[in-house]
Design a protein around this motif. Structure first.
Motif, PDB file in Angstrom:
ATOM      1  N   ALA A   1      12.511 -39.013 -67.443  1.00 12.70           N
ATOM      2  CA  ALA A   1      11.080 -38.720 -67.338  1.00 12.70           C
ATOM      3  C   ALA A   1      10.877 -37.373 -66.653  1.00 12.70           C
ATOM      4  N   VAL A   2       9.865 -36.651 -67.101  1.00 15.69           N
ATOM      5  CA  VAL A   2       9.458 -35.392 -66.471  1.00 15.69           C
ATOM      6  C   VAL A   2       8.004 -35.562 -66.057  1.00 15.69           C
ATOM      7  N   ILE A   3       7.774 -35.547 -64.761  1.00 17.25           N
ATOM      8  CA  ILE A   3       6.435 -35.842 -64.248  1.00 17.25           C
ATOM      9  C   ILE A   3       5.976 -34.715 -63.321  1.00 17.25           C
ATOM     10  N   PRO A   4       4.907 -34.033 -63.666  1.00 14.93           N
ATOM     11  CA  PRO A   4       4.407 -32.969 -62.779  1.00 14.93           C
ATOM     12  C   PRO A   4       3.773 -33.554 -61.522  1.00 14.93           C
ATOM     13  N   VAL A   5       3.896 -32.810 -60.424  1.00 13.85           N
ATOM     14  CA  VAL A   5       3.244 -33.190 -59.165  1.00 13.85           C
ATOM     15  C   VAL A   5       2.077 -32.238 -58.988  1.00 13.85           C
ATOM     16  N   GLU A   6       0.882 -32.719 -59.239  1.00 13.44           N
ATOM     17  CA  GLU A   6      -0.289 -31.845 -59.292  1.00 13.44           C
ATOM     18  C   GLU A   6      -1.136 -31.882 -58.026  1.00 13.44           C
ATOM     19  N   THR A   7      -0.667 -32.605 -57.019  1.00 18.95           N
ATOM     20  CA  THR A   7      -1.395 -32.680 -55.752  1.00 18.95           C
ATOM     21  C   THR A   7      -1.317 -31.336 -55.032  1.00 18.95           C
ATOM     22  N   ASP A   8      -2.440 -30.887 -54.491  1.00 16.29           N
ATOM     23  CA  ASP A   8      -2.469 -29.609 -53.779  1.00 16.29           C
ATOM     24  C   ASP A   8      -1.630 -29.664 -52.507  1.00 16.29           C
ATOM     25  N   ARG A   9      -1.089 -28.524 -52.130  1.00 19.16           N
ATOM     26  CA  ARG A   9      -0.366 -28.396 -50.862  1.00 19.16           C
ATOM     27  C   ARG A   9      -1.332 -27.909 -49.797  1.00 19.16           C
ATOM     28  N   PRO A  10      -1.119 -28.310 -48.529  1.00 21.37           N
ATOM     29  CA  PRO A  10      -0.095 -29.238 -48.041  1.00 21.37           C
ATOM     30  C   PRO A  10      -0.399 -30.657 -48.496  1.00 21.37           C
ATOM     31  N   ARG A  11       0.651 -31.410 -48.813  1.00 29.04           N
ATOM     32  CA  ARG A  11       0.485 -32.730 -49.392  1.00 29.04           C
ATOM     33  C   ARG A  11       0.466 -33.829 -48.344  1.00 29.04           C
ATOM     34  N   ASP A  12      -0.466 -34.725 -48.527  1.00 31.08           N
ATOM     35  CA  ASP A  12      -0.562 -35.909 -47.672  1.00 31.08           C
ATOM     36  C   ASP A  12       0.131 -37.045 -48.410  1.00 31.08           C
ATOM     37  N   LEU A  13       1.322 -37.428 -47.949  1.00 31.72           N
ATOM     38  CA  LEU A  13       2.089 -38.469 -48.624  1.00 31.72           C
ATOM     39  C   LEU A  13       1.423 -39.842 -48.554  1.00 31.72           C
ATOM     40  N   LEU A  14       0.419 -39.969 -47.670  1.00 32.03           N
ATOM     41  CA  LEU A  14      -0.318 -41.231 -47.573  1.00 32.03           C
ATOM     42  C   LEU A  14      -1.629 -41.183 -48.349  1.00 32.03           C
ATOM     43  N   GLY A  15      -1.900 -40.029 -49.001  1.00 29.79           N
ATOM     44  CA  GLY A  15      -3.121 -39.892 -49.793  1.00 29.79           C
ATOM     45  C   GLY A  15      -3.043 -40.709 -51.080  1.00 29.79           C
ATOM     46  N   GLU A  16      -4.194 -40.908 -51.699  1.00 26.70           N
ATOM     47  CA  GLU A  16      -4.287 -41.763 -52.883  1.00 26.70           C
ATOM     48  C   GLU A  16      -3.429 -41.262 -54.036  1.00 26.70           C
ATOM     49  N   GLU A  17      -3.494 -39.933 -54.315  1.00 28.28           N
ATOM     50  CA  GLU A  17      -2.723 -39.379 -55.433  1.00 28.28           C
ATOM     51  C   GLU A  17      -1.224 -39.494 -55.192  1.00 28.28           C
ATOM     52  N   ALA A  18      -0.808 -39.160 -53.981  1.00 32.62           N
ATOM     53  CA  ALA A  18       0.618 -39.216 -53.655  1.00 32.62           C
ATOM     54  C   ALA A  18       1.139 -40.650 -53.720  1.00 32.62           C
ATOM     55  N   MET A  19       0.348 -41.593 -53.258  1.00 33.14           N
ATOM     56  CA  MET A  19       0.774 -42.991 -53.277  1.00 33.14           C
ATOM     57  C   MET A  19       0.892 -43.503 -54.719  1.00 33.14           C
ATOM     58  N   ALA A  20      -0.036 -43.090 -55.576  1.00 32.40           N
ATOM     59  CA  ALA A  20       0.014 -43.507 -56.981  1.00 32.40           C
ATOM     60  C   ALA A  20       1.261 -42.927 -57.656  1.00 32.40           C
ATOM     61  N   LEU A  21       1.562 -41.666 -57.356  1.00 30.40           N
ATOM     62  CA  LEU A  21       2.748 -41.024 -57.927  1.00 30.40           C
ATOM     63  C   LEU A  21       4.023 -41.667 -57.386  1.00 30.40           C
ATOM     64  N   ARG A  22       4.000 -41.999 -56.102  1.00 33.01           N
ATOM     65  CA  ARG A  22       5.157 -42.667 -55.491  1.00 33.01           C
ATOM     66  C   ARG A  22       5.448 -43.992 -56.193  1.00 33.01           C
ATOM     67  N   LEU A  23       4.403 -44.761 -56.463  1.00 32.54           N
ATOM     68  CA  LEU A  23       4.560 -46.043 -57.143  1.00 32.54           C
ATOM     69  C   LEU A  23       5.132 -45.845 -58.547  1.00 32.54           C
TER      70      LEU A  23
END
Length: 199
Positions: free
Chosen positions: A152-174
């Motif tokens: 799989a190739v998945i872009p990480v489109e969350t702006d920096r600096p990234r909050d790993l506990l933010g909604e987008e990051a958590m969804a991508l983590r899952l």
């Protein structure tokens, strides 16, 4: 299969190579000067480049220290400075922070990101940590189990600096965790090879 020649300067950082290759008889400054000197820079030029990168990795004031006088994280910084002093176009980082404790690892990730923002080098970063991939990457590539292929190739489109506990990051983590877990489970299944199951 096509093979293309890469006309770029390539540098590789692996966890075991970052700690061990520091020449123990050389100071931090001499270790970082080594690459530019071998590549033909004058002593003055090599020293200027080395001092610049030593400062960028937060080791100003440690130029005259020897590797035995440094912590693991500091040795890691020297390794990064030494590689960047050679001005590579592409930087391969194979689990460079794998041996560090979680606090030092987080600091090194942050520092690497700061350096990347300054240098804008292409970095291929190998990690088994989903969180590390999300924090550092622009694009994540998940490899399959056996044989190793791109799954799989998945872009990480969350702006920096990234909050790993933010909604987008958590969804991508899952999402990434599910893909990786699937590959781990597949790797445990017997493979059919020439009509014979092989583990």
């Amino acid at each position: 299969m096509r093979v293309f020649a890469l006309r770029s300067t390539l540098a590789c950082l692996r966890e075991r190579f970052l700690f061990r290759p520091l020449f123990p008889w050389m100071t931090v400054l001499k270790n970082v000067m080594y690459g530019p000197t071998v590549r033909g820079r004058s002593r003055k030029q090599a020293e200027e480049v080395a001092r610049s990168y030593i400062g960028r990795v937060g080791l100003k004031g440690f130029e005259d220290h020897y590797p035995r006088q440094l912590s693991g994280g500091m040795k890691q910084r020297v390794g990064i400075a030494r590689v960047l002093a050679n001005s590579p176009d592409v930087l391969l980082m194979d689990e460079p922070f794998g041996a560090l404790d979680s606090i030092t690892r987080g600091i090194m990730q942050h520092d690497l990101l700061d350096l990347w923002m300054q240098e804008r080098k292409t970095v291929l970063f190998v990690t088994h940590s989903v969180e590390e991939a999300i924090y550092l990457a622009d694009t994540t590539i998940v490899m399959s189990a056996r044989p190793g292929r791109i799954e799989a190739v998945i872009p990480v489109e969350t702006d920096r600096p990234r909050d790993l506990l933010g909604e987008e990051a958590m969804a991508l983590r899952l999402k990434l965790t599910r893909i990786v877990e699937e590959q781990v489970l597949l790797s445990r299944e017997p493979r059919r090879t020439s009509g014979v199951y092989a583990n």
